[in-house]
Design an enzyme around this catalytic site. Structure first.
Site, PDB file in Angstrom:
ATOM      1  N   TYR A  91       0.814  -1.226   0.000  1.00 28.81           N
ATOM      2  CA  TYR A  91       0.000   0.000   0.000  1.00 28.81           C
ATOM      3  C   TYR A  91       0.842   1.269   0.000  1.00 28.81           C
ATOM      4  O   TYR A  91       0.302   2.368  -0.104  1.00 28.81           O
ATOM      5  CB  TYR A  91      -0.959   0.009   1.205  1.00 28.81           C
ATOM      6  CG  TYR A  91      -2.042  -1.002   1.017  1.00 28.81           C
ATOM      7  CD1 TYR A  91      -1.757  -2.360   1.197  1.00 28.81           C
ATOM      8  CD2 TYR A  91      -3.311  -0.645   0.611  1.00 28.81           C
ATOM      9  CE1 TYR A  91      -2.717  -3.323   0.990  1.00 28.81           C
ATOM     10  CE2 TYR A  91      -4.283  -1.608   0.406  1.00 28.81           C
ATOM     11  CZ  TYR A  91      -3.983  -2.939   0.596  1.00 28.81           C
ATOM     12  OH  TYR A  91      -4.931  -3.895   0.381  1.00 28.81           O
ATOM     13  N   LYS A 149       2.347 -14.698   5.523  1.00 26.59           N
ATOM     14  CA  LYS A 149       2.725 -15.661   4.478  1.00 26.59           C
ATOM     15  C   LYS A 149       4.257 -15.790   4.519  1.00 26.59           C
ATOM     16  O   LYS A 149       4.957 -15.668   3.512  1.00 26.59           O
ATOM     17  CB  LYS A 149       2.204 -15.138   3.130  1.00 26.59           C
ATOM     18  CG  LYS A 149       2.335 -16.099   1.980  1.00 26.59           C
ATOM     19  CD  LYS A 149       1.375 -17.259   2.025  1.00 26.59           C
ATOM     20  CE  LYS A 149       1.673 -18.230   0.900  1.00 26.59           C
ATOM     21  NZ  LYS A 149       1.095 -19.556   1.106  1.00 26.59           N
ATOM     22  N   ASP A 161      -2.841 -18.473   3.896  1.00 26.24           N
ATOM     23  CA  ASP A 161      -3.784 -19.253   3.086  1.00 26.24           C
ATOM     24  C   ASP A 161      -4.710 -20.093   3.957  1.00 26.24           C
ATOM     25  O   ASP A 161      -5.917 -20.064   3.807  1.00 26.24           O
ATOM     26  CB  ASP A 161      -3.061 -20.122   2.040  1.00 26.24           C
ATOM     27  CG  ASP A 161      -1.804 -20.782   2.587  1.00 26.24           C
ATOM     28  OD1 ASP A 161      -1.872 -21.335   3.695  1.00 26.24           O
ATOM     29  OD2 ASP A 161      -0.755 -20.728   1.911  1.00 26.24           O
ATOM     30  N   ASP A 205      -6.614  -6.659   4.509  1.00 24.50           N
ATOM     31  CA  ASP A 205      -7.615  -6.178   3.560  1.00 24.50           C
ATOM     32  C   ASP A 205      -8.491  -7.348   3.099  1.00 24.50           C
ATOM     33  O   ASP A 205      -9.729  -7.288   3.141  1.00 24.50           O
ATOM     34  CB  ASP A 205      -6.873  -5.556   2.364  1.00 24.50           C
ATOM     35  CG  ASP A 205      -7.771  -4.683   1.511  1.00 24.50           C
ATOM     36  OD1 ASP A 205      -8.968  -4.595   1.818  1.00 24.50           O
ATOM     37  OD2 ASP A 205      -7.272  -4.082   0.549  1.00 24.50           O
TER      38      ASP A 205
END
Ligand code: NAP
Length: 462
Positions: A159, A231, A297, A321
């Site tokens: 972002y 992740k 995930d 998000d």
């Protein structure tokens, strides 16, 4: 371009930040942006709910002095700028405020007004509570198990907007730099001639202030666990580092108040798995906050299949998000999902609708004002006006339990009475007077069983 004149309401006073806490006067000035599109209808319905809750809770001893500030289409049409300086100054000077959805300008210098406001005020936490209101239509079997609070990092990650479009001179320059200085890394790019490139900065400072806020919140609100969503198995030095910095901070700053999976790993290496599991069990039984992690995930699956194992979730920007909207879908969708953007170091906070302007419904008095109403509930609680916040929750629970709902819920609920946006606000106000014991069919915060150490192993990465 004309700079709007902002005149503070007579009799209103500033909220101030003193000794690391908000000091809220009885007549606080709160800046608001009504928002574009459906924002106009939603704001009209919501502000009546806020004022009614404050009036009912404090009988006139407290009252909000609203101060309109401008952004988005309304600002552009009236003043020739999408985000006037006076708006940023208003939120900066008065510390706490609220906004409706804003149109994202197409073209021009601002990617998103929301992102711009967050950056200018350094609102580093995006707080998204996700809880179930009885009778809300849901696509899952046990929505009542969903009671989570997401702490999404709000200033870093992709972002930051450092991106180079494929084929542009800047992209070529950037890739040339990479080829010259980092040839091994450059060789990993499969199609360099047509690749767009983005940069993902995640820092220790940025991670630590977010994780600190999440753990403090969890301890203050007697939550059971904080989960770092990352992740890190793929992005080791950004998302993996987020996890590692998070664990270090938890142990360094919160010591005996927490038990981390990183401690569990160390005990396992030294004394074996059963010793580690016994240690975790006794720490949880002693009321210590469990600090754990989950790969980005699998968390999407587990928050559906084992929702009651998740409580506070701290995550980098992009993960947050995605996860916030996915979880909101389990409990009624974005029409009712509230949010707040907060800097816990300066006290600045802007609460906001999490949906967009839904322009096709603009000025039809149709959409669900729940997202802004519940964002206001968060704002009042943040200000310490818990009695008024409780009334709003009671009102929303009551209106939904009576099946008096806007079109988005009515199309999914049997026997619902579809009402307009403004009438939903009326129903919320009317329901504030119900007896508290009739308010909910279930407790707002369901008790969760103490997690067994075995649960950890199932969700752990290899
Ligand atoms: P959107 O405005 O969120 O609308 C998408 C759909 O979500 C609507 O068509 C509607 O679904 C449903 N929806 C949205 N708000 C609702 C409400 N209050 N009650 C019930 N249902 C609601 O997304 P968009 O059409 O992609 O974006 C429109 C503009 O908003 C764009 O300029 C975008 O950049 C901006 N935006 C702003 C924010 C923000 O200010 N925070 C956030 C996201 C987007 P149905 O059609 O199924 O009824």
């Amino acid at each position: 371009m004309i700079e709007p004149t902002i005149t503070p309401p007579a009799g209103g006073e500033r909220i101030i930040w003193k000794d690391g806490k908000l000091s809220v006067p009885d007549r606080p000035i709160l800046p608001f942006i009504e928002g574009d599109g459906t924002g106009r209808d939603i704001w009209r319905a919501s502000v009546r709910v806020f004022d009614a809750a404050v009036q009912k809770a404090y009988g006139g001893a407290r009252k909000i002095a609203w101060l309109e500030v401008f952004a988005g289409e309304k600002a552009f049409e009236q003043f020739g700028t999408w985000l006037p300086d006076s708006t940023v100054k208003g939120f900066r000077d008065y510390l706490v405020g609220i906004k409706g959805p804003l149109t994202t300008p197409i073209g021009g210098g601002i990617r998103s007004l929301n992102v711009a406001l967050r950056k200018l005020l350094d609102l580093y936490v995006c707080l998204r509570p996700v809880r179930y209101f009885a009778d809300v239509p849901s696509p899952v079997l046990h929505p009542e198990k969903v009671d989570m609070v997401i702490f999404r990092e709000n200033t870093e990650d992709i972002y930051t907007g450092i991106e180079f479009e494929d084929g542009t001179p800047d992209a070529r320059r950037f890739l040339d730099l990479l080829r010259e200085d980092f040839p091994a890394e450059f060789a990993k790019i499969r199609f360099p001639a047509t690749a767009g490139v983005g940069i993902k900065p995640i820092s220790r400072e940025g991670t630590e202030r977010l994780v600190r806020a999440a753990i403090r919140y969890a301890l203050d609100n007697r939550r059971r666990s904080v989960t770092f969503m990352h992740k890190g198995n793929i992005m080791k030095y950004t998302e993996g580092a987020f996890r590692n910095w998070g664990y270090s901070l938890a142990e360094r700053e919160f010591g005996e108040q927490v038990y981390t999976w990183s401690q569990w790993e160390r005990t396992k290496s030294a004394h074996g798995e059963s010793a580690a599991s016994a240690e975790q069990q006794s720490a949880e039984a002693a009321g210590r906050l469990l600090v754990k992690d989950a790969i980005a995930d699998i968390i999407f699956q587990q928050t559906i299949t084992r929702a009651d194992e998740f409580d506070v979730i701290a995550c980098p920007n992009l993960n947050g998000d995605f996860l916030s909207d996915a979880l909101a879908a389990q409990v009624g969708g974005i029409g009712i999902a509230p949010g707040g953007n907060i800097n816990y170091t300066t006290g600045h906070a802007v609460f906001e609708a999490t949906h967009g302007t839904a322009p096709k419904y603009a000025d039809l008095d149709k959409v669900n004002p729940g997202s802004v109403i519940l964002s206001g509930e968060m704002m009042l609680r943040y200000m310490g006006w818990n009695e008024a916040a409780d009334l709003i929750l009671r009102g929303v629970e009551g209106a939904i339990a009576a099946k008096t709902v806007t079109y988005d819920f009515a199309r999914l609920m049997k026997g619902a009475r579809e009402v307009k946006c403004s009438a939903f606000g009326d129903a919320v106000i009317a329901s504030m007077d119900r007896k508290p014991e009739a308010a909910a069919k279930k407790p707002a915060t369901p008790k969760k069983p103490v997690r067994k150490p075995e649960a950890k192993k199932k969700g752990k990465k290899k």
